[in-house]
Design a protein around this motif. Structure first.
Motif, PDB file in Angstrom:
ATOM      1  N   ASP A 167      12.735   4.686   4.891  1.00 57.64           N
ATOM      2  CA  ASP A 167      13.723   5.939   4.766  1.00 57.64           C
ATOM      3  C   ASP A 167      14.054   6.202   3.526  1.00 57.64           C
ATOM      4  OD1 ASP A 167      15.159   3.399   5.518  1.00 57.64           O
ATOM      5  OD2 ASP A 167      16.953   4.605   4.913  1.00 57.64           O
ATOM      6  N   GLN A 168      14.243   5.247   2.639  1.00 54.09           N
ATOM      7  CA  GLN A 168      14.662   5.554   1.394  1.00 54.09           C
ATOM      8  C   GLN A 168      13.493   6.003   0.429  1.00 54.09           C
ATOM      9  OE1 GLN A 168      18.035   5.073   0.170  1.00 54.09           O
ATOM     10  NE2 GLN A 168      18.216   4.986   2.606  1.00 54.09           N
ATOM     11  N   HIS A 169      12.363   5.528   0.784  1.00 56.64           N
ATOM     12  CA  HIS A 169      11.197   6.158   0.005  1.00 56.64           C
ATOM     13  C   HIS A 169      11.269   7.455   0.224  1.00 56.64           C
ATOM     14  CE1 HIS A 169       8.967   2.117  -0.222  1.00 56.64           C
ATOM     15  NE2 HIS A 169       9.914   1.724   0.401  1.00 56.64           N
ATOM     16  N   SER A 172      20.788 -12.222   3.675  1.00 58.15           N
ATOM     17  CA  SER A 172      21.592 -10.857   3.765  1.00 58.15           C
ATOM     18  C   SER A 172      20.545  -9.836   3.642  1.00 58.15           C
ATOM     19  CB  SER A 172      22.616 -10.781   2.627  1.00 58.15           C
ATOM     20  OG  SER A 172      21.690 -10.340   1.534  1.00 58.15           O
ATOM     21  N   ILE A 173      19.315  -9.870   3.397  1.00 60.88           N
ATOM     22  CA  ILE A 173      18.366  -8.869   3.026  1.00 60.88           C
ATOM     23  C   ILE A 173      17.492  -8.358   4.277  1.00 60.88           C
ATOM     24  CG2 ILE A 173      16.627  -8.043   1.515  1.00 60.88           C
ATOM     25  CD1 ILE A 173      18.829  -8.763  -0.138  1.00 60.88           C
ATOM     26  N   PHE A 174      17.149  -9.248   5.035  1.00 66.35           N
ATOM     27  CA  PHE A 174      16.057  -9.094   6.169  1.00 66.35           C
ATOM     28  C   PHE A 174      16.580  -9.524   7.577  1.00 66.35           C
ATOM     29  CE2 PHE A 174      12.644  -6.834   4.024  1.00 66.35           C
ATOM     30  CZ  PHE A 174      12.412  -7.649   3.063  1.00 66.35           C
ATOM     31  N   GLU A 192      19.792  -1.007  -2.050  1.00 65.95           N
ATOM     32  CA  GLU A 192      19.156  -1.559  -3.091  1.00 65.95           C
ATOM     33  C   GLU A 192      17.644  -1.820  -2.659  1.00 65.95           C
ATOM     34  OE1 GLU A 192      22.346  -3.781  -5.388  1.00 65.95           O
ATOM     35  OE2 GLU A 192      20.411  -4.193  -6.292  1.00 65.95           O
ATOM     36  N   SER A 193      16.583  -1.054  -2.975  1.00 71.91           N
ATOM     37  CA  SER A 193      15.193  -1.239  -2.324  1.00 71.91           C
ATOM     38  C   SER A 193      14.221  -1.348  -3.321  1.00 71.91           C
ATOM     39  CB  SER A 193      14.874   0.102  -1.200  1.00 71.91           C
ATOM     40  OG  SER A 193      13.426   0.134  -1.178  1.00 71.91           O
ATOM     41  N   VAL A 194      13.638  -2.532  -3.560  1.00 78.78           N
ATOM     42  CA  VAL A 194      12.445  -2.812  -4.478  1.00 78.78           C
ATOM     43  C   VAL A 194      11.449  -1.443  -4.329  1.00 78.78           C
ATOM     44  CG1 VAL A 194      10.622  -4.208  -5.146  1.00 78.78           C
ATOM     45  CG2 VAL A 194      12.796  -5.172  -5.057  1.00 78.78           C
ATOM     46  N   SER A 212       0.806  -1.256   0.033  1.00 80.22           N
ATOM     47  CA  SER A 212      -0.120  -0.003   0.024  1.00 80.22           C
ATOM     48  C   SER A 212       0.857   1.191   0.080  1.00 80.22           C
ATOM     49  CB  SER A 212      -0.994  -0.010   1.229  1.00 80.22           C
ATOM     50  OG  SER A 212      -0.104  -0.187   2.448  1.00 80.22           O
ATOM     51  N   TYR A 213       2.183   1.076   0.460  1.00 70.65           N
ATOM     52  CA  TYR A 213       3.088   2.357   0.393  1.00 70.65           C
ATOM     53  C   TYR A 213       3.231   2.758  -1.004  1.00 70.65           C
ATOM     54  CZ  TYR A 213       6.881  -1.234  -0.416  1.00 70.65           C
ATOM     55  OH  TYR A 213       7.614  -2.065  -0.928  1.00 70.65           O
ATOM     56  N   TYR A 214       2.742   2.075  -2.258  1.00 68.99           N
ATOM     57  CA  TYR A 214       3.065   2.617  -3.545  1.00 68.99           C
ATOM     58  C   TYR A 214       2.054   3.796  -3.822  1.00 68.99           C
ATOM     59  CZ  TYR A 214       6.168  -1.141  -4.482  1.00 68.99           C
ATOM     60  OH  TYR A 214       7.253  -2.208  -4.456  1.00 68.99           O
ATOM     61  N   THR A 260      15.413 -13.556  -1.532  1.00 68.52           N
ATOM     62  CA  THR A 260      15.167 -13.534  -0.019  1.00 68.52           C
ATOM     63  C   THR A 260      13.794 -14.291   0.205  1.00 68.52           C
ATOM     64  OG1 THR A 260      14.767 -12.391   2.167  1.00 68.52           O
ATOM     65  CG2 THR A 260      14.234 -11.163   0.112  1.00 68.52           C
ATOM     66  N   ASP A 261      12.734 -13.980  -1.058  1.00 63.23           N
ATOM     67  CA  ASP A 261      11.622 -14.711  -1.002  1.00 63.23           C
ATOM     68  C   ASP A 261      11.440 -16.128  -1.179  1.00 63.23           C
ATOM     69  OD1 ASP A 261       9.731 -11.828  -2.404  1.00 63.23           O
ATOM     70  OD2 ASP A 261      10.737 -12.376  -0.174  1.00 63.23           O
ATOM     71  N   MET A 262      12.753 -16.664  -1.546  1.00 68.48           N
ATOM     72  CA  MET A 262      12.776 -17.968  -1.601  1.00 68.48           C
ATOM     73  C   MET A 262      13.747 -18.823  -0.404  1.00 68.48           C
ATOM     74  SD  MET A 262      11.134 -19.285  -4.042  1.00 68.48           S
ATOM     75  CE  MET A 262      11.858 -20.976  -4.109  1.00 68.48           C
TER      76      MET A 262
HETATM   77  C1  EPZ Z   1       9.601  -6.312  -1.437  1.00 68.60           C
HETATM   78  O1  EPZ Z   1       9.629  -5.784  -0.068  1.00 68.60           O
HETATM   79  C2  EPZ Z   1       8.747  -7.322  -1.505  1.00 68.60           C
HETATM   80  N1  EPZ Z   1       7.345  -6.960  -1.359  1.00 68.60           N
HETATM   81  C3  EPZ Z   1       9.064  -8.287  -0.386  1.00 68.60           C
HETATM   82  O2  EPZ Z   1       8.283  -9.586  -0.848  1.00 68.60           O
HETATM   83  C4  EPZ Z   1      10.612  -8.720  -1.068  1.00 68.60           C
HETATM   84  O3  EPZ Z   1      10.979  -9.546   0.136  1.00 68.60           O
HETATM   85  C5  EPZ Z   1      11.481  -7.444  -0.748  1.00 68.60           C
HETATM   86  O4  EPZ Z   1      10.949  -6.504  -1.835  1.00 68.60           O
HETATM   87  C6  EPZ Z   1      12.993  -7.885  -1.320  1.00 68.60           C
HETATM   88  O5  EPZ Z   1      13.016  -8.372  -2.774  1.00 68.60           O
HETATM   89  C7  EPZ Z   1       6.546  -6.265  -1.942  1.00 68.60           C
HETATM   90  O6  EPZ Z   1       7.078  -6.111  -3.207  1.00 68.60           O
HETATM   91  C8  EPZ Z   1       5.322  -5.809  -1.707  1.00 68.60           C
HETATM   92  P1  EPZ Z   1      12.966  -3.721  -0.064  1.00 68.60           P
HETATM   93  P2  EPZ Z   1      10.422  -4.429   0.461  1.00 68.60           P
HETATM   94  O7  EPZ Z   1      12.639  -2.473   0.218  1.00 68.60           O
HETATM   95  O8  EPZ Z   1      10.238  -3.217  -0.920  1.00 68.60           O
HETATM   96  C9  EPZ Z   1      16.024  -2.381   3.293  1.00 68.60           C
HETATM   97  C10 EPZ Z   1       7.005 -11.146  -0.213  1.00 68.60           C
HETATM   98  O9  EPZ Z   1       7.401 -12.597   0.365  1.00 68.60           O
HETATM   99  N2  EPZ Z   1      15.237  -0.889   3.378  1.00 68.60           N
HETATM  100  O10 EPZ Z   1      13.727  -4.108  -1.312  1.00 68.60           O
HETATM  101  O11 EPZ Z   1       9.821  -3.878   1.624  1.00 68.60           O
HETATM  102  C11 EPZ Z   1      15.110  -3.386   3.995  1.00 68.60           C
HETATM  103  O12 EPZ Z   1      15.012  -3.423   5.443  1.00 68.60           O
HETATM  104  C12 EPZ Z   1       7.557 -10.034   0.163  1.00 68.60           C
HETATM  105  O13 EPZ Z   1       6.252 -11.198  -1.379  1.00 68.60           O
HETATM  106  C13 EPZ Z   1      15.816   0.290   3.935  1.00 68.60           C
HETATM  107  O14 EPZ Z   1      16.668   0.249   4.681  1.00 68.60           O
HETATM  108  O15 EPZ Z   1      11.763  -4.614   0.322  1.00 68.60           O
HETATM  109  C14 EPZ Z   1      15.549  -4.523   3.572  1.00 68.60           C
HETATM  110  O16 EPZ Z   1      16.694  -4.841   4.333  1.00 68.60           O
HETATM  111  C15 EPZ Z   1       8.325 -10.388   1.464  1.00 68.60           C
HETATM  112  N3  EPZ Z   1      14.844   1.416   3.840  1.00 68.60           N
HETATM  113  C16 EPZ Z   1      16.264  -3.919   2.124  1.00 68.60           C
HETATM  114  O17 EPZ Z   1      16.261  -2.479   2.178  1.00 68.60           O
HETATM  115  C17 EPZ Z   1      13.917   1.408   2.969  1.00 68.60           C
HETATM  116  O18 EPZ Z   1      13.385   2.853   2.839  1.00 68.60           O
HETATM  117  C18 EPZ Z   1      15.323  -4.603   1.000  1.00 68.60           C
HETATM  118  O19 EPZ Z   1      14.054  -4.215   1.058  1.00 68.60           O
HETATM  119  C19 EPZ Z   1      13.314   0.365   2.211  1.00 68.60           C
HETATM  120  C20 EPZ Z   1      14.093  -0.912   2.437  1.00 68.60           C
END
Ligand code: EPZ
Length: 460
Positions: free
Chosen positions: A156-158, A358-360, A194-196, A126-128, A336-338
């Protein structure tokens, strides 16, 4: 709290109807759904993959930028999508279901700052809406997102991106509010991680900003590319998506379009792992093999045989899986989702396997559930250590989150005996018709509704 009045057609207050309503509501709370798996059958046959949840979510919210109708195809029938359409309806969008996976979305009359706080906090995607409202109206107000509980999930990156585009961001009272004098204005942004989500959110806001935006250190996931392609089909000018530098030349207006969402690479990967874990042979249709390269490579390391076609892969188990080590990375690395699903497979492998997440920082709650099934698995810092090879045993388990739920499903499918899985709504957030798909592959699996003993005790 004033009880909502239940009014009969002649206008009288019907207290007995309200008490029935309250009883039904209580009954609704005391029933729960479970998935029952009688495991041990090798999965065999063909399964068709649905549209990508993580591509459909940003594209649905990005349609808020469009003063017109978008036809979105290959949308998965999952609860995160249903919630998102509900959120959009609540802010003035007209949503029509054309067939099971095709929707007409008309955001002509959408307004900013009106989304339902409780619905928004149910999901992460919903953040989109922030990027879309900011891009279209020059302002936004949306509740903080929810989503799977992996520890702190910052945005924070958003915020860094929205501020770079001229937004004044305030995050008080559970909301994110963006104000600007002249609407979003193009700028250069280097993401610290790198934040999706941040990459896509800021790309959405920049699509109709004044001037050009460069996103550096951008995420390269296929769903980033899919959202960029959707926006370009609506008339945006975005280049470089899929690389770590994305250029967005802002345009005045976007027009409606027809767009088909890419297949879900994580659903595909989940079925590939399930085929290997159950000793089966499964053809997985409607996929893009390129998106699965890291998953295919890792499964081949465990001994699975994988045959690739234009839009399908065929996974055949080759005896017991072999141990291996995995490190999760941003795309094109192992997703990471796998990670949880891979842990379930490696419980079947002789020897010690390692998964470095390494991601979460805290995507490990599923480990406790696999331990209930007898898995010799533990977490050391951010490394999952799996001493595999001993057969698992059935046990009542819960879905701790979306992918953790799939991990226990895979473990249950590969384990002789009856396993009960609760909290399955977390699985249904991201997997379309998951029981039916596994049943079609020969699994003995069903969803049941049963009284929740804890809630019944409370209700009495
Ligand atoms: C997206 O989450 C996906 N969710 C996640 O899928 C997925 O695990 C993740 O990307 C990584 O691929 C959706 O697309 C709805 P990120 P998102 O921002 O966007 C850090 C699933 O199972 N970060 O890429 O929240 C963050 O803490 C879900 O389908 C910041 O530090 O992931 C993490 O360590 C689970 N600051 C890393 O970046 C920010 O502002 C990657 O997070 C944003 C992220």
């Amino acid at each position: 709290m004033v009880e909502p009045s239940v009014v009969t057609k002649n206008g009288h207050y019907a207290s007995e109807m309200l008490s029935q309503f309250r009883l039904l509501e209580r009954l609704g709370n005391i029933y729960m759904e479970k998935i029952i798996v009688n495991g041990g059958n090798p999965l065999c046959g063909r399964v068709e993959i649905s549209g990508s949840k993580n591509a459909a979510l940003p594209i649905i919210y990005a349609s808020v930028l469009v003063r017109g109708k978008c036809i979105l195809e290959n949308i998965p029938a999952i609860s995160d999508i249903a919630d998102s359409f509900e959120i959009l309806r609540g802010i003035g969008a007209k949503i029509r279901l054309l067939d099971r996976t095709t929707y007409e979305v008309d955001c002509t009359n959408v307004g900013p700052g009106k989304s339902n706080y409780d619905l928004v906090r149910k999901i992460r995607g919903s953040y989109y809406l922030l990027g879309a409202e900011f891009g279209r109206f020059g302002r936004a107000k949306v509740g903080l997102p929810g989503g799977c509980n992996f520890g702190v999930r910052p945005i924070d990156q958003h915020i860094k991106g929205f501020e770079a585009l001229g937004g004044k961001v305030n995050t008080e009272g559970g909301y994110v509010e963006i104000e600007s004098q002249r609407g979003a204005e193009g700028n250069n942004i280097f993401f610290d991680v790198e934040s999706v989500g941040a990459t896509i959110n800021v790309m959405i806001a920049a699509a109709t900003a004044e001037g050009t935006t460069i996103l550096d250190n951008a995420a390269k996931e296929p769903h980033v590319v899919d959202c960029a392609n959707f926006l370009n089909t609506c008339g945006a000018k975005i280049s470089g998506a899929g690389s770590d530098v994305i250029k967005i030349r802002g345009v005045k207006e976007l027009h409606g379009c027809t767009y088909a969402i890419i297949p879900d690479m994580i659903e595909a990967g989940s079925f590939m792992v399930a085929a290997a874990a159950t000793g089966g042979s499964v053809r997985i249709d409607n996929i893009i093999p390129k998106h699965l390269e890291s998953i295919t490579a890792k499964l081949e390391e465990t001994g699975a045989e994988i045959e690739e076609f234009d839009d399908a892969v065929h996974v055949t188990a080759n005896g017991k899986p072999r141990r291996t080590s995995v490190k999760t990375l941003p795309y094109p690395g192992f997703p990471t989702d796998m990670h949880p699903q891979m842990s379930a497979l490696l419980c079947m492998a002789d020897g010690v396997s390692y998964i470095n997440e390494s991601i979460f920082e805290n995507r490990f709650r599923y480990v406790e559930e696999l331990r209930r099934m007898g898995a010799r698995i533990k977490v050391d810092g951010r490394i999952v250590v799996i001493e595999g090879g001993n057969p698992l045993t059935p046990a009542p388990v819960i879905a701790t989150d979306l992918r953790g739920g799939m991990a226990v499903m895979i473990a249950a499918l590969a384990t002789e005996g009856k396993t009960e899985i609760s909290d399955i709504h977390l699985i249904e957030r991201g997997y379309d018709e998951v029981c039916a798909k596994f049943r079609a592959l020969g699994a003995d699996i069903e969803k049941i509704t049963c009284p929740d003993p804890v809630e019944i005790k409370k209700a009495n």
